[in-house]
Design a protein around this motif. Structure first.
Motif, mmCIF file in Angstrom:
data_model
loop_
_atom_site.group_PDB
_atom_site.id
_atom_site.type_symbol
_atom_site.label_atom_id
_atom_site.label_comp_id
_atom_site.label_asym_id
_atom_site.label_seq_id
_atom_site.Cartn_x
_atom_site.Cartn_y
_atom_site.Cartn_z
ATOM 1 N N ASP A 127 -3.028 -17.108 -8.555
ATOM 2 C CA ASP A 127 -1.741 -16.893 -8.387
ATOM 3 C C ASP A 127 -1.310 -15.463 -8.234
ATOM 4 N N TRP A 128 -2.309 -14.625 -7.656
ATOM 5 C CA TRP A 128 -2.070 -13.070 -7.561
ATOM 6 C C TRP A 128 -1.281 -12.724 -6.458
ATOM 7 N N SER A 129 -1.576 -13.225 -5.520
ATOM 8 C CA SER A 129 -0.812 -12.677 -4.245
ATOM 9 C C SER A 129 0.671 -12.705 -4.362
ATOM 10 N N GLU A 130 1.127 -13.936 -4.883
ATOM 11 C CA GLU A 130 2.610 -13.832 -5.216
ATOM 12 C C GLU A 130 3.187 -12.980 -6.256
ATOM 13 N N MET A 131 2.458 -12.695 -7.346
ATOM 14 C CA MET A 131 2.657 -11.547 -8.193
ATOM 15 C C MET A 131 2.370 -10.268 -7.839
ATOM 16 N N GLU A 141 5.526 -9.342 -5.682
ATOM 17 C CA GLU A 141 6.713 -8.990 -6.870
ATOM 18 C C GLU A 141 6.674 -7.666 -7.318
ATOM 19 N N MET A 142 5.518 -7.472 -7.812
ATOM 20 C CA MET A 142 4.948 -6.203 -8.294
ATOM 21 C C MET A 142 5.428 -5.058 -7.359
ATOM 22 N N ALA A 192 8.641 -0.168 -5.532
ATOM 23 C CA ALA A 192 9.465 0.144 -4.480
ATOM 24 C C ALA A 192 10.991 0.373 -4.617
ATOM 25 N N SER A 193 11.336 -0.512 -5.693
ATOM 26 C CA SER A 193 12.783 -0.635 -6.000
ATOM 27 C C SER A 193 13.203 0.621 -6.913
ATOM 28 N N LEU A 194 12.253 0.953 -7.553
ATOM 29 C CA LEU A 194 12.563 2.182 -8.731
ATOM 30 C C LEU A 194 13.080 3.331 -8.224
ATOM 31 N N PRO A 195 13.877 3.822 -9.064
ATOM 32 C CA PRO A 195 14.734 5.038 -8.811
ATOM 33 C C PRO A 195 13.976 6.107 -8.188
ATOM 34 N N LEU A 249 5.250 6.204 -8.153
ATOM 35 C CA LEU A 249 5.247 4.749 -8.126
ATOM 36 C C LEU A 249 5.606 4.306 -7.060
ATOM 37 N N ARG A 250 6.860 4.725 -6.648
ATOM 38 C CA ARG A 250 7.428 4.431 -5.137
ATOM 39 C C ARG A 250 6.458 4.930 -4.024
ATOM 40 N N ALA A 251 5.821 5.882 -3.974
ATOM 41 C CA ALA A 251 4.998 6.041 -2.892
ATOM 42 C C ALA A 251 3.720 5.416 -2.869
ATOM 43 N N LEU A 252 3.220 4.808 -3.981
ATOM 44 C CA LEU A 252 1.883 4.144 -3.911
ATOM 45 C C LEU A 252 2.409 2.648 -4.219
ATOM 46 N N SER A 253 3.547 2.196 -3.835
ATOM 47 C CA SER A 253 3.831 0.798 -4.583
ATOM 48 C C SER A 253 3.206 -0.184 -3.802
ATOM 49 N N GLY A 254 2.680 0.037 -2.303
ATOM 50 C CA GLY A 254 2.161 -0.754 -1.638
ATOM 51 C C GLY A 254 0.659 -0.809 -1.615
#
Length: 274
Positions: A197-201, A204-205, A210-213, A220-225
């Motif tokens: 079930d990790w792909s969907e999670m 989401e993560m 990526a949505s954090l201020p 965290l935004r820069a490394l989100s992917g």
């Protein structure tokens, strides 16, 4: 004096139908109980019920014997766990150390050990609770230390490196096992080493990071992917590479001898060779 002389009739010869009747088959002989059979049964119970459900009674039931019969081969549950842990090493041997290929040899070792831990449920938990300093396993420890020392690592680093890598592998597989059990409880499959079930999670993560201020969480935004991936193999190899490169930084710098005559600068007052 013969029985006949004593008046006792001799037994009659067997009748034709008795002579032709096949002998009655008896119950098949039960294979003798051994430490190997006990270990195999324990691994079967472990895969079925997990470490928390493993008991001497369950192992005895798997073998079809009384619990007391087990104690002729294992002295306690701890002894049984140690026997199961030792079985992981069956058929595996580290290669002769090659200082030119020491990192490749350690990659092969780490990947093979991860596969062996994944071959049975909760084996990483058993591994983390047992040190391989028994008479049967000391040769494996010796061979692993030989890889580090032959590569040229300082003794203090070589002494810690084996435990460091083993702890990394155990911890990684322990996490994998937790996700497998979680998937099984929620209707997924526990047979796959990947997180079902990790792909969907992961998506989401990644989207959440990526949505954090940006002003509060720029990293965290820069490394989100990159922080969350759906490949356990890739994550394992990257973590292992970080460890190996760290170990390599302890190797002594190669000795630098004098330059060959052809590469030396000409001395003052002499003309270079034509």
């Amino acid at each position: 004096m013969s029985d006949a002389a004593a008046g006792t009739p001799a037994p009659p010869p067997p009748s034709p139908w008795e002579r032709e009747r096949p002998a009655r088959a008896g119950a098949p002989a039960r294979a003798p109980l051994t430490r190997e059979r006990v270990a195999e049964a324990a691994l079967t119970v472990l895969d079925r019920h997990g470490l928390d459900g493993l008991s001497m009674r369950q192992v005895a039931a798997e073998l079809g014997v009384a619990v007391s019969a087990l104690y002729a081969h294992v002295s306690s549950k701890d002894d049984l766990l140690e026997l199961m842990y030792t079985r992981l090493f069956d058929g595996y041997a580290l290669p002769a150390p090659d200082p030119e290929r020491w990192q490749e040899q350690l990659r092969d070792f780490a990947r093979a050990w991860r596969r062996r831990l994944l071959s049975h449920r909760d084996m990483a938990r058993i591994s983390m609770g047992h040190v391989p300093f028994t008479a049967e396993l000391l040769p494996h420890v010796e061979a692993l230390l030989a890889l580090f020392r032959t590569a040229g690592l300082p003794d203090r680093i070589a002494a810690e490196a084996g435990d460091l890598i083993s702890t990394y592998i155990d911890g990684f597989v322990l996490e994998e096992g937790m996700w497998r059990d979680r998937a099984a409880r929620h209707g997924g499959t526990a047979a796959s080493p990947a997180r079902p079930d990790w792909s969907e999670m992961a998506d989401e993560m990644q989207n959440y990071f990526a949505s954090l201020p940006a002003q509060d969480f720029p990293h965290l935004r820069a490394l989100s992917g990159l922080m969350v991936t759906d490949s356990s193999d890739e994550r394992f190899d990257i973590g292992l590479e970080i460890i190996l490169r760290g170990l390599a930084s302890y190797l002594p710098a190669p000795a630098t001898g004098p330059l060959p005559q052809s590469e030396r600068a000409p001395e003052a007052g002499t003309a270079p060779d034509a």
